[in-house]
Design a protein around this motif. Structure first.
Motif, PDB file in Angstrom:
ATOM      1  N   MET B 182       0.828  -1.214   0.000  1.00 43.46           N
ATOM      2  CA  MET B 182       0.000   0.000   0.000  1.00 43.46           C
ATOM      3  C   MET B 182       0.859   1.260   0.000  1.00 43.46           C
ATOM      4  SD  MET B 182      -2.916  -1.460   2.522  1.00 43.46           S
ATOM      5  CE  MET B 182      -3.517   0.080   3.160  1.00 43.46           C
ATOM      6  N   ARG B 183       2.010   1.181   0.695  1.00 48.29           N
ATOM      7  CA  ARG B 183       2.913   2.346   0.693  1.00 48.29           C
ATOM      8  C   ARG B 183       3.604   2.490  -0.653  1.00 48.29           C
ATOM      9  NH1 ARG B 183       5.563   0.817   6.244  1.00 48.29           N
ATOM     10  NH2 ARG B 183       4.266  -1.017   5.896  1.00 48.29           N
ATOM     11  N   LEU B 184       3.980   1.360  -1.253  1.00 44.22           N
ATOM     12  CA  LEU B 184       4.584   1.415  -2.585  1.00 44.22           C
ATOM     13  C   LEU B 184       3.621   2.060  -3.586  1.00 44.22           C
ATOM     14  CD1 LEU B 184       6.651   0.607  -4.794  1.00 44.22           C
ATOM     15  CD2 LEU B 184       5.546  -1.617  -4.878  1.00 44.22           C
ATOM     16  N   ALA B 185       2.339   1.709  -3.491  1.00 44.55           N
ATOM     17  CA  ALA B 185       1.355   2.254  -4.432  1.00 44.55           C
ATOM     18  C   ALA B 185       1.250   3.772  -4.277  1.00 44.55           C
ATOM     19  CB  ALA B 185      -0.008   1.599  -4.208  1.00 44.55           C
ATOM     20  N   LEU B 186       1.238   4.265  -3.020  1.00 50.46           N
ATOM     21  CA  LEU B 186       1.190   5.717  -2.802  1.00 50.46           C
ATOM     22  C   LEU B 186       2.419   6.380  -3.424  1.00 50.46           C
ATOM     23  CD1 LEU B 186       0.085   6.099   0.930  1.00 50.46           C
ATOM     24  CD2 LEU B 186      -1.301   6.371  -1.112  1.00 50.46           C
ATOM     25  N   PHE B 187       3.591   5.778  -3.180  1.00 50.37           N
ATOM     26  CA  PHE B 187       4.855   6.313  -3.698  1.00 50.37           C
ATOM     27  C   PHE B 187       4.794   6.409  -5.225  1.00 50.37           C
ATOM     28  CE2 PHE B 187       9.374   5.392  -4.966  1.00 50.37           C
ATOM     29  CZ  PHE B 187       9.956   6.514  -4.425  1.00 50.37           C
ATOM     30  N   TRP B 188       4.295   5.356  -5.862  1.00 50.97           N
ATOM     31  CA  TRP B 188       4.269   5.301  -7.323  1.00 50.97           C
ATOM     32  C   TRP B 188       3.293   6.332  -7.889  1.00 50.97           C
ATOM     33  CZ3 TRP B 188       7.925   2.820  -9.919  1.00 50.97           C
ATOM     34  CH2 TRP B 188       7.782   2.707 -11.303  1.00 50.97           C
ATOM     35  N   HIS B 189       2.101   6.440  -7.280  1.00 51.99           N
ATOM     36  CA  HIS B 189       1.138   7.459  -7.725  1.00 51.99           C
ATOM     37  C   HIS B 189       1.752   8.850  -7.606  1.00 51.99           C
ATOM     38  CE1 HIS B 189      -2.230   4.882  -8.446  1.00 51.99           C
ATOM     39  NE2 HIS B 189      -2.407   4.537  -7.197  1.00 51.99           N
ATOM     40  N   MET B 190       2.501   9.069  -6.504  1.00 53.74           N
ATOM     41  CA  MET B 190       3.095  10.390  -6.276  1.00 53.74           C
ATOM     42  C   MET B 190       4.127  10.706  -7.356  1.00 53.74           C
ATOM     43  SD  MET B 190       2.455  12.774  -4.215  1.00 53.74           S
ATOM     44  CE  MET B 190       1.744  12.083  -2.746  1.00 53.74           C
ATOM     45  N   LEU B 191       4.871   9.691  -7.817  1.00 54.93           N
ATOM     46  CA  LEU B 191       5.858   9.926  -8.876  1.00 54.93           C
ATOM     47  C   LEU B 191       5.177  10.354 -10.169  1.00 54.93           C
ATOM     48  CD1 LEU B 191       8.474   7.103  -8.370  1.00 54.93           C
ATOM     49  CD2 LEU B 191       8.521   9.476  -7.632  1.00 54.93           C
ATOM     50  N   ASP B 192       3.964   9.836 -10.418  1.00 57.88           N
ATOM     51  CA  ASP B 192       3.246  10.272 -11.609  1.00 57.88           C
ATOM     52  C   ASP B 192       2.762  11.707 -11.450  1.00 57.88           C
ATOM     53  OD1 ASP B 192       2.270   9.908 -14.209  1.00 57.88           O
ATOM     54  OD2 ASP B 192       0.256   9.524 -13.449  1.00 57.88           O
ATOM     55  N   ILE B 193       2.369  12.074 -10.224  1.00 54.39           N
ATOM     56  CA  ILE B 193       1.926  13.452  -9.980  1.00 54.39           C
ATOM     57  C   ILE B 193       3.092  14.421 -10.183  1.00 54.39           C
ATOM     58  CG2 ILE B 193       1.203  15.026  -8.132  1.00 54.39           C
ATOM     59  CD1 ILE B 193      -0.705  12.811  -7.221  1.00 54.39           C
ATOM     60  N   VAL B 194       4.277  14.033  -9.676  1.00 54.90           N
ATOM     61  CA  VAL B 194       5.461  14.867  -9.892  1.00 54.90           C
ATOM     62  C   VAL B 194       5.743  14.978 -11.396  1.00 54.90           C
ATOM     63  CG1 VAL B 194       7.962  14.987  -9.556  1.00 54.90           C
ATOM     64  CG2 VAL B 194       6.484  14.402  -7.650  1.00 54.90           C
ATOM     65  N   TRP B 195       5.535  13.873 -12.127  1.00 54.88           N
ATOM     66  CA  TRP B 195       5.790  13.890 -13.565  1.00 54.88           C
ATOM     67  C   TRP B 195       4.858  14.870 -14.283  1.00 54.88           C
ATOM     68  CZ3 TRP B 195       9.566  12.924 -16.693  1.00 54.88           C
ATOM     69  CH2 TRP B 195       9.339  12.941 -18.073  1.00 54.88           C
ATOM     70  N   VAL B 196       3.608  14.988 -13.826  1.00 58.92           N
ATOM     71  CA  VAL B 196       2.682  15.953 -14.443  1.00 58.92           C
ATOM     72  C   VAL B 196       3.286  17.355 -14.372  1.00 58.92           C
ATOM     73  CG1 VAL B 196       0.420  17.056 -14.270  1.00 58.92           C
ATOM     74  CG2 VAL B 196       0.623  14.591 -13.964  1.00 58.92           C
ATOM     75  N   ALA B 197       3.849  17.705 -13.212  1.00 61.67           N
ATOM     76  CA  ALA B 197       4.472  19.019 -13.063  1.00 61.67           C
ATOM     77  C   ALA B 197       5.702  19.134 -13.964  1.00 61.67           C
ATOM     78  CB  ALA B 197       4.848  19.258 -11.600  1.00 61.67           C
ATOM     79  N   ILE B 198       6.535  18.078 -14.019  1.00 60.81           N
ATOM     80  CA  ILE B 198       7.733  18.116 -14.862  1.00 60.81           C
ATOM     81  C   ILE B 198       7.340  18.231 -16.329  1.00 60.81           C
ATOM     82  CG2 ILE B 198       9.709  16.762 -15.672  1.00 60.81           C
ATOM     83  CD1 ILE B 198      10.011  15.650 -12.881  1.00 60.81           C
ATOM     84  N   LEU B 199       6.371  17.430 -16.763  1.00 56.24           N
ATOM     85  CA  LEU B 199       5.917  17.474 -18.155  1.00 56.24           C
ATOM     86  C   LEU B 199       5.490  18.891 -18.521  1.00 56.24           C
ATOM     87  CD1 LEU B 199       4.881  16.122 -20.818  1.00 56.24           C
ATOM     88  CD2 LEU B 199       2.665  15.954 -19.686  1.00 56.24           C
ATOM     89  N   THR B 200       4.702  19.515 -17.633  1.00 57.46           N
ATOM     90  CA  THR B 200       4.175  20.836 -17.950  1.00 57.46           C
ATOM     91  C   THR B 200       5.269  21.895 -17.937  1.00 57.46           C
ATOM     92  OG1 THR B 200       2.072  20.224 -16.959  1.00 57.46           O
ATOM     93  CG2 THR B 200       2.489  22.580 -17.279  1.00 57.46           C
ATOM     94  N   PHE B 201       6.013  21.975 -16.818  1.00 55.44           N
ATOM     95  CA  PHE B 201       6.909  23.120 -16.657  1.00 55.44           C
ATOM     96  C   PHE B 201       8.254  22.927 -17.354  1.00 55.44           C
ATOM     97  CE2 PHE B 201       3.943  23.397 -13.017  1.00 55.44           C
ATOM     98  CZ  PHE B 201       3.299  24.546 -13.445  1.00 55.44           C
TER      99      PHE B 201
END
Lengths: 110, 209
Positions: B182-201
């Motif tokens: 469950m912690r791994l899943a949170l970590f992985w989702h968070m990496l995708d959220i960070v990627w949204v910011a990287i992709l945009t900016f």
């Protein structure tokens, strides 16, 4: 635990959670496609374009928190919600402050 | 009765494992604190990047010169799909006791993650081949630091998956492994959220600005 003991709303957990994840994928795909379209077709003046892209990113981040991480304003445990909101505040202050100071410094050196 | 209440953000074990559900509360909260502090790190790297991409070019390549939108699009698709598949793995973790279905979704997530890293390695290699190396300018230093830090996080997530898969095969889906997943899943989702910011900016701003 026997499923029959549960109220209707809780028996639907698997389907509700699956729908959530699907909504996350769908909303993120649509928002990403829209952002790529804006960046490639450039239908707006640069300033508005950058603002629109930033706005789309914020909406997508909120959508992913909602659908993938299941952070919401109603069912969340208080402490967690406050942690997330406080982290958001810290990030806004630190990022906003850093960018302000770095650009201001550059202007003074020029 | 309290098994029906969410004790932390993310998929709660709830009625599928009431005892595990209660054990999850403190460990998940602790992991959320880590995630949020990690998010602060990424936010500051992004702030540094945004200042450097405007004032730190030093006559070298500019953001638009190092932006490959096709490659960024494929990377985005891979990472978003992997965020979806780890969500499906979370459902398997909650509702299926035998662990087989969890292994399948986890394997698919790992393949997508490896594809993402391979694409990023290709991007880095082509930048370096063009002479756009980190030591060329403040902008390129910031670019490599931000993207490299994200790639390292993805690699750490993949290592975590590999360890979890070995443990799953050794012991089956025990409660401790459920909570670790469950912690791994949170970590992985968070990496995708960070990627949204990287992709945009980084990428979309690079192409549009």
């Amino acid at each position: 635990m026997n499923d029959e003991d549960l109220p209707q709303s809780e028996r639907e957990d698997p389907r509700r959670e699956f729908r959530h994840i699907l909504m996350g994928l769908a909303s993120a795909s649509v928002l990403t496609a829209l952002a790529f379209f804006l960046a490639v077709a450039k239908p707006l003046a640069t300033g508005w374009l950058l603002a629109a892209l930033g706005g789309l990113a914020l909406v997508q981040i909120a959508a992913q928190f909602r659908f993938f991480l299941h952070v919401d304003l109603k069912k969340s445990h208080r402490d967690d919600l406050q942690l997330v909101l406080f982290a958001g505040l810290v990030i806004a202050l630190m990022v906003g402050g850093s960018i302000w100071i770095l650009f201001n410094q550059h202007a003074r050196m020029g | 009765m309290s098994a029906g209440k969410n004790l932390h953000p993310g998929i709660n074990l709830g009625h599928s494992d009431p005892a595990g559900h209660h054990q999850a509360e403190p460990v998940m909260f602790g992991f959320w604190i880590f995630l949020m502090s990690d998010l602060v790190l990424f936010a500051l790297l992004l702030a540094t990047y945004s200042a450097m991409s405007v004032h730190g070019v030093a006559g070298g390549p500019e953001p638009r010169d190092v932006t490959d939108l096709a490659s960024a699009g494929i990377e985005t698709a891979l990472l978003l799909l992997s965020s979806f598949t780890i969500g499906m793995a979370s459902l398997a973790n909650k509702y299926h006791d035998d662990g087989r279905r969890l292994l399948q979704w986890l394997g698919l997530t790992a393949v997508l993650g490896i594809g993402f890293l391979a694409m990023e390695a290709r991007d880095f290699a082509s930048l370096i081949a063009e002479g756009a190396v980190p030591q060329r300018s403040g902008f390129l230093s910031a670019h490599f630091t931000l993207l490299g830090c994200h790639a390292l996080h993805v690699a750490a997530g993949l290592l975590w998956m590999a360890v979890l898969v070995l443990q799953l095969m050794a012991t089956g889906l025990e409660r401790a492994l459920r909570l670790r997943f469950m912690r791994l899943a949170l970590f992985w989702h968070m990496l995708d959220i960070v990627w949204v910011a990287i992709l945009t900016f980084v990428f979309l701003y690079g192409a549009a600005g």
